[in-house]
Design a protein around this motif. Sequence first.
Motif, mmCIF file in Angstrom:
data_model
loop_
_atom_site.group_PDB
_atom_site.id
_atom_site.type_symbol
_atom_site.label_atom_id
_atom_site.label_comp_id
_atom_site.label_asym_id
_atom_site.label_seq_id
_atom_site.Cartn_x
_atom_site.Cartn_y
_atom_site.Cartn_z
ATOM 1 N N PRO A 202 0.805 -1.227 0.000
ATOM 2 C CA PRO A 202 0.000 0.000 0.000
ATOM 3 C C PRO A 202 0.835 1.274 0.000
ATOM 4 C CG PRO A 202 -0.931 -1.605 1.508
ATOM 5 C CD PRO A 202 0.367 -2.184 1.040
ATOM 6 N N GLY A 203 1.984 1.227 0.658
ATOM 7 C CA GLY A 203 2.824 2.413 0.729
ATOM 8 C C GLY A 203 3.583 2.725 -0.539
ATOM 9 N N ASP A 204 3.488 1.852 -1.556
ATOM 10 C CA ASP A 204 4.198 2.082 -2.810
ATOM 11 C C ASP A 204 3.543 3.146 -3.686
ATOM 12 O OD1 ASP A 204 6.004 0.117 -2.110
ATOM 13 O OD2 ASP A 204 5.017 -1.461 -3.278
ATOM 14 N N ILE A 205 2.267 3.406 -3.459
ATOM 15 C CA ILE A 205 1.564 4.412 -4.266
ATOM 16 C C ILE A 205 2.246 5.764 -4.064
ATOM 17 C CG2 ILE A 205 -0.673 5.454 -4.809
ATOM 18 C CD1 ILE A 205 -0.587 2.420 -5.174
ATOM 19 N N PRO A 206 2.569 6.491 -5.139
ATOM 20 C CA PRO A 206 3.245 7.786 -4.985
ATOM 21 C C PRO A 206 2.500 8.700 -4.017
ATOM 22 C CG PRO A 206 3.205 7.148 -7.293
ATOM 23 C CD PRO A 206 2.352 6.147 -6.561
ATOM 24 N N TRP A 207 3.266 9.380 -3.164
ATOM 25 C CA TRP A 207 2.646 10.175 -2.107
ATOM 26 C C TRP A 207 1.783 11.302 -2.669
ATOM 27 C CZ3 TRP A 207 3.230 15.393 -1.636
ATOM 28 C CH2 TRP A 207 4.264 15.997 -2.353
ATOM 29 N N ASP A 208 2.203 11.912 -3.800
ATOM 30 C CA ASP A 208 1.419 13.016 -4.341
ATOM 31 C C ASP A 208 0.091 12.530 -4.936
ATOM 32 O OD1 ASP A 208 2.986 11.733 -6.221
ATOM 33 O OD2 ASP A 208 3.328 13.513 -7.449
ATOM 34 N N VAL A 209 0.052 11.281 -5.405
ATOM 35 C CA VAL A 209 -1.211 10.697 -5.853
ATOM 36 C C VAL A 209 -2.115 10.447 -4.651
ATOM 37 C CG1 VAL A 209 -2.275 8.657 -6.899
ATOM 38 C CG2 VAL A 209 -0.207 9.644 -7.913
ATOM 39 N N THR A 210 -1.549 9.880 -3.602
ATOM 40 C CA THR A 210 -2.323 9.628 -2.386
ATOM 41 C C THR A 210 -2.839 10.927 -1.771
ATOM 42 O OG1 THR A 210 -1.051 7.615 -1.927
ATOM 43 C CG2 THR A 210 -2.220 8.608 -0.077
ATOM 44 N N TYR A 211 -2.030 11.961 -1.822
ATOM 45 C CA TYR A 211 -2.435 13.255 -1.256
ATOM 46 C C TYR A 211 -3.690 13.794 -1.952
ATOM 47 C CZ TYR A 211 -2.224 18.183 0.104
ATOM 48 O OH TYR A 211 -2.535 19.436 0.577
ATOM 49 N N VAL A 212 -3.762 13.636 -3.273
ATOM 50 C CA VAL A 212 -4.904 14.157 -4.036
ATOM 51 C C VAL A 212 -6.092 13.209 -4.008
ATOM 52 C CG1 VAL A 212 -5.710 14.872 -6.332
ATOM 53 C CG2 VAL A 212 -3.421 15.519 -5.548
ATOM 54 N N LEU A 213 -5.823 11.922 -4.215
ATOM 55 C CA LEU A 213 -6.920 10.964 -4.392
ATOM 56 C C LEU A 213 -7.350 10.271 -3.111
ATOM 57 C CD1 LEU A 213 -5.901 9.216 -7.752
ATOM 58 C CD2 LEU A 213 -7.265 11.281 -7.395
ATOM 59 N N MET A 238 -12.747 16.232 -15.294
ATOM 60 C CA MET A 238 -12.357 16.307 -13.898
ATOM 61 C C MET A 238 -11.676 17.637 -13.625
ATOM 62 S SD MET A 238 -10.585 12.602 -13.215
ATOM 63 C CE MET A 238 -11.531 11.084 -13.203
ATOM 64 N N ALA A 239 -11.515 17.932 -12.340
ATOM 65 C CA ALA A 239 -10.658 19.048 -11.964
ATOM 66 C C ALA A 239 -9.235 18.744 -12.421
ATOM 67 C CB ALA A 239 -10.702 19.256 -10.454
ATOM 68 N N PRO A 240 -8.491 19.736 -12.890
ATOM 69 C CA PRO A 240 -7.153 19.478 -13.451
ATOM 70 C C PRO A 240 -6.224 18.717 -12.515
ATOM 71 C CG PRO A 240 -7.851 21.711 -13.968
ATOM 72 C CD PRO A 240 -8.882 21.152 -13.034
ATOM 73 N N GLU A 241 -6.228 19.052 -11.211
ATOM 74 C CA GLU A 241 -5.314 18.387 -10.292
ATOM 75 C C GLU A 241 -5.689 16.913 -10.088
ATOM 76 O OE1 GLU A 241 -8.502 20.397 -7.725
ATOM 77 O OE2 GLU A 241 -7.341 20.856 -9.538
ATOM 78 N N VAL A 242 -6.990 16.607 -10.160
ATOM 79 C CA VAL A 242 -7.433 15.213 -10.019
ATOM 80 C C VAL A 242 -7.103 14.426 -11.280
ATOM 81 C CG1 VAL A 242 -9.445 13.722 -9.660
ATOM 82 C CG2 VAL A 242 -9.227 15.860 -8.371
ATOM 83 N N GLU A 243 -7.320 15.025 -12.428
ATOM 84 C CA GLU A 243 -6.967 14.366 -13.695
ATOM 85 C C GLU A 243 -5.468 14.074 -13.753
ATOM 86 O OE1 GLU A 243 -8.054 13.267 -17.802
ATOM 87 O OE2 GLU A 243 -9.374 14.579 -16.681
ATOM 88 N N LYS A 244 -4.664 15.032 -13.306
ATOM 89 C CA LYS A 244 -3.210 14.843 -13.297
ATOM 90 C C LYS A 244 -2.828 13.673 -12.386
ATOM 91 C CE LYS A 244 1.135 17.290 -12.335
ATOM 92 N NZ LYS A 244 1.734 18.579 -11.875
ATOM 93 N N ALA A 245 -3.481 13.584 -11.233
ATOM 94 C CA ALA A 245 -3.189 12.485 -10.306
ATOM 95 C C ALA A 245 -3.611 11.140 -10.896
ATOM 96 C CB ALA A 245 -3.897 12.726 -8.973
ATOM 97 N N LEU A 246 -4.731 11.124 -11.626
ATOM 98 C CA LEU A 246 -5.194 9.891 -12.268
ATOM 99 C C LEU A 246 -4.164 9.400 -13.279
ATOM 100 C CD1 LEU A 246 -7.430 7.779 -12.885
ATOM 101 C CD2 LEU A 246 -8.328 9.403 -14.564
ATOM 102 N N TRP A 247 -3.647 10.289 -14.097
ATOM 103 C CA TRP A 247 -2.672 9.890 -15.107
ATOM 104 C C TRP A 247 -1.340 9.506 -14.480
ATOM 105 C CZ3 TRP A 247 -3.660 8.446 -19.860
ATOM 106 C CH2 TRP A 247 -4.875 8.835 -20.431
ATOM 107 N N LYS A 248 -0.987 10.143 -13.371
ATOM 108 C CA LYS A 248 0.244 9.746 -12.685
ATOM 109 C C LYS A 248 0.086 8.357 -12.071
ATOM 110 C CE LYS A 248 4.002 11.195 -9.785
ATOM 111 N NZ LYS A 248 4.736 12.322 -9.214
ATOM 112 N N LEU A 249 -1.100 8.062 -11.555
ATOM 113 C CA LEU A 249 -1.365 6.721 -11.022
ATOM 114 C C LEU A 249 -1.276 5.678 -12.140
ATOM 115 C CD1 LEU A 249 -2.224 4.897 -8.675
ATOM 116 C CD2 LEU A 249 -4.615 5.448 -9.223
#
Length: 332
Positions: A202-213, A238-249
Motif C-alpha cells: 500500500p505504501g508504494d503508491i506515490p505520495w502526491d497521488v495519495t495526497y490528491v486521491l 475532472m478538476a485538473p489536479e485530479v486528472e493529473k493524479a489519475l494519469w500519474k497513477l
Amino acid sequence: MTIREQIEAREKAYYSPYAKLASDSRGREKPEEECPYRTAFARDRDRIIHSNSYRRLMHKTQVFLSPEGDHYRTRMTHTAEVCQIALTISKGLALNEDLTEAIAMGHDLGHTPFGHCGERALNAVCSEGFEHTAQSVRVVEYIERGGRGLNLTWEVKNGIACHSSSCPWAETLEGRVVRYADKIAYLNHDIDDAIRAEVLQPGDIPWDVTYVLGRGKSQRITTLVASLLENSGETIQMAPEVEKALWKLREFMFEAVYTNPKAKGEESKAEEVVKRLFAYYIDHQEQLPEEYRRIAERFGRERAACDYIAGMSDRYAISLYEELFIPRAWGM
C-alpha cells in the motif's frame, strides 16, 4: 402509449439536456420493429448480457494469469465494476443510464484470452493488426449470433469503439463516462489485486497521488467520481489536479505492475500459445468452426483466425493448444 413510449417520455422530462435520449437514437444498421416494453438502449444492454461473448468474459484474464485464489478480478468482474462506476456518474449527471450500461457491458467483448498479452500476440502476427477496442465492435457487428451480429444502435457501438485512450472521444456523454469509468475501475482494482499478489505494498503508491486521491481504493474512487460529478456539464471532465493524479497513477501502474516481471513472468508462454494457434488456423482453415470459415470467405483467413482466437477463454485456448501440440500418452 406503449410502456416504451412512456419510458421515453420520462427520459425527455427527467434527463439532462446533454443526455442522449433513446427516442433520438440514430438507430440500427438493419431497421427493426421497436420493442413495446424497452427502449432501444435497454434492448441493446439485454442483447449484450445474453451474448456468448459476454459469458466468456468470466474466464478471461484481467491482469494476473491463472492466479491462485478466488478474489482476483476477471474480465467479467472488471466489466461489472466499470458498469457500477459509470452508472453512479450517469445518475448523478442525469444522463441516460440504459445507454451507459449497454456501453459498459459491451466495451471489452473483444478482449483476447490472457489479457493484454494475448492482444499483443495477435497484433504481432496479424498483418492487419489487432486491437481489442475495434474487436469489440466486430463482435457485436459480425461475430455474435452465428455471424449475424447483435445489430446494436449506433450510439452503443460508438461508445464501445471509443472507450480506450488511443481512440477519439465518443460522440455521447454516456460513452465518455464509460471511458473514464474504465480507467477508474481498472487502476483501482488492479492495485487491489497487485497488493493481494504481493507485487505492491500500500505504501508504494506515490505520495502526491495519495495526497490528491486519498488512501485506499474506496477513497480514490470516491474522489475521482466526485470530481467528474462536480466538473462535468456539456462535456465530461475532472478538476485538473485530479486528472493529473489519475494519469500519474496510471503511469505508476504501468511501471510497477503492468510491466513487472513478477506479475507478468508467465506472459511469454501465453503469447506463444496465441501465436501458435494463429499459425495453425492460418494453415488449417478447414479446422475453423463453420461460422469462422464464413468469416474467412468474407474478411480473409487472418481476420477469421483472429476472431476465433480472440473469442476464446483462457482455459479453452490452453486446452486447444494441448490438444493440437502436446503429444498424448499411449493408451494401454
